[in-house]
Scaffold this active site. Structure first.
Site, short mmCIF file in Angstrom:
data_model
loop_
_atom_site.label_atom_id
_atom_site.label_comp_id
_atom_site.label_asym_id
_atom_site.label_seq_id
_atom_site.Cartn_x
_atom_site.Cartn_y
_atom_site.Cartn_z
N SER A 94 -15.96 25.13 -42.54
CA SER A 94 -15.75 25.18 -41.09
C SER A 94 -16.99 24.71 -40.34
O SER A 94 -18.12 24.86 -40.81
CB SER A 94 -15.43 26.61 -40.65
OG SER A 94 -14.27 27.10 -41.29
N GLU A 127 -11.38 21.57 -47.16
CA GLU A 127 -11.67 20.50 -48.12
C GLU A 127 -13.09 19.97 -48.03
O GLU A 127 -13.54 19.51 -46.98
CB GLU A 127 -10.69 19.34 -47.92
CG GLU A 127 -10.87 18.21 -48.91
CD GLU A 127 -9.78 17.16 -48.86
OE1 GLU A 127 -9.86 16.18 -49.61
OE2 GLU A 127 -8.82 17.32 -48.06
N LYS A 130 -4.81 17.59 -52.46
CA LYS A 130 -3.49 16.99 -52.27
C LYS A 130 -2.46 17.94 -52.85
O LYS A 130 -2.60 18.40 -53.99
CB LYS A 130 -3.38 15.62 -52.97
CG LYS A 130 -3.78 14.46 -52.08
CD LYS A 130 -2.85 14.33 -50.90
CE LYS A 130 -3.47 13.42 -49.84
NZ LYS A 130 -2.83 13.62 -48.54
#
Length: 369
Positions: free
Chosen positions: A162, A178, A194
């Site tokens: 974040s 990610e 993914k």
């Protein structure tokens, strides 16, 4: 936090290697336009070697380095923006729960999404690419100041990567799960995500959804495709033979969704600096498609708005040279009371229109008041 102090905040979680950092009052800043060469950013980072740096690179700036067509950025938003600070604090900023923002609603209609989805499927069937990441925007409004809004989002999204960036005319709220790349002592690691499915409302439903994601051949093919693309991207900046896949399919459990992800590692070549590697690999393969350049060309045709920092990359460089940047998904741009949230997903030959559209909205669910 005052806009004029140009504060930045990074917050991770127990599973990530993202530090909890706050810094303000930069000693120097640089903002690049789409026309500025990467050398301007490389020189800025070199000039402030040994300082704490924080910054972002937009999707458009990365795509332009591939010579792909791009939408023009609006309202003077920088194509890349970095700040140098004399010092930073490692801390946990408390979270708060406000509800003073409106429901995020899609700008496009389901019919528009379906039309573009069909176009993508026809391109894939024609052999133009294997996958393309198609995104759209949700809008909302708030009365909250950036710090209050970010704290509220963190309360609902304990993600690993974040970031909050504040400036006079905008604020970036990134609640990304990610990691893009981390480079330390010339070792580079990328962690592409993914595969997505919503969490269940009961433990039984939750287990069923997780099992469905794990067994999905479509989601697995999508993940393996992107891991292969990232192996190729790392191969361009790493020593020959050093690139290896550490994880081919692992699970990330978030508040509202499950993800599958991979981990790829390599040894950076001695003649390439970490910031050069970051620019070279931007935009990330998990938010473009495969092949990357052709996917970026398709995105230009499909999306009539610039993505900006959404699907770009945000992160920091520590005084010891360690570079850590995320993929800027689950990212909101705040301009005064106006909020814009980007959502999207990878479309492959096995994708179904209704499922993909629902998945984009599922990714926004934890941002709803």
């Amino acid at each position: 936090m005052s806009d004029f102090r140009k504060p930045v905040c990074f917050q991770g979680n127990k599973r990530s290697n993202w530090l909890n950092i706050f810094a303000s009052n930069p000693i120097d800043t640089t903002s690049l336009t789409l026309e500025d060469p990467p050398k301007k950013l490389i020189n800025f980072v070199k000039k402030h070697d040994g300082k704490f740096l924080a910054g972002f690179i937009t999707y458009e700036y990365g795509a332009k380095q591939l010579n792909a067509p791009i939408q023009k950025l609006k309202d003077g938003f920088p194509a890349a923006h970095f700040r140098a600070y004399n010092s930073y604090e490692e801390l946990e900023i408390g979270s708060a729960l406000y509800s003073e923002w409106k429901l995020f609603t899609p700008v496009i209609t389901k019919e528009t999404y379906k039309k573009q989805f069909k176009k993508i499927k026809s391109w894939i069937k024609g052999g133009e690419f294997y996958q393309v990441n198609y995104t759209h925007i949700l809008k909302s409004e708030t009365k909250l100041k950036p710090k209050e809004l970010f704290q509220s989002f963190r309360r609902k999204n304990q993600t690993g990567y974040s970031a909050l960036f504040e400036d006079k005319n905008w604020a970036i709220h990134c609640l990304s799960p990610e990691q893009f790349i981390k480079i330390k002592n010339n070792t580079i690691v990328t962690r592409p995500i993914k595969g997505t499915i919503g969490r269940g409302n009961t433990p039984k439903e939750d287990r069923r959804n997780l099992n469905k994601l794990i067994k999905s051949e479509k989601e697995q093919a999508e993940l393996y495709m992107i891991i292969d693309l990232l192996r190729n991207d790392l191969g361009k900046v790493c020593e020959v033979g050093s690139v290896q896949v550490l994880e081919s399919k692992a699970i990330e459990a978030l508040e509202k969704v499950y993800h599958t992800y991979g981990v790829v590692k390599g040894k950076l070549r001695n003649n390439i600096s970490p910031i050069e590697a970051l620019i070279s690999m931007s935009p990330g393969g998990s938010v473009t498609g495969c092949p990357k350049k052709r996917a970026c060309e398709a995105i230009f045709e499909l999306e009539d708005h610039p993505r900006g920092v959404y699907t770009g990359t945000i992160g920091y460089i520590l005084p010891d040279g360690t570079l850590n940047f995320n993929i800027a998904i689950r990212t909101i741009i705040q301009r005064g009371k106006h909020l814009a949230l980007g959502v999207g997903g990878g479309i492959t030959i096995g994708s179904k229109n209704d499922d993909e559209f629902r998945e984009t909205l599922a990714k926004a669910s934890s941002f709803q008041p």
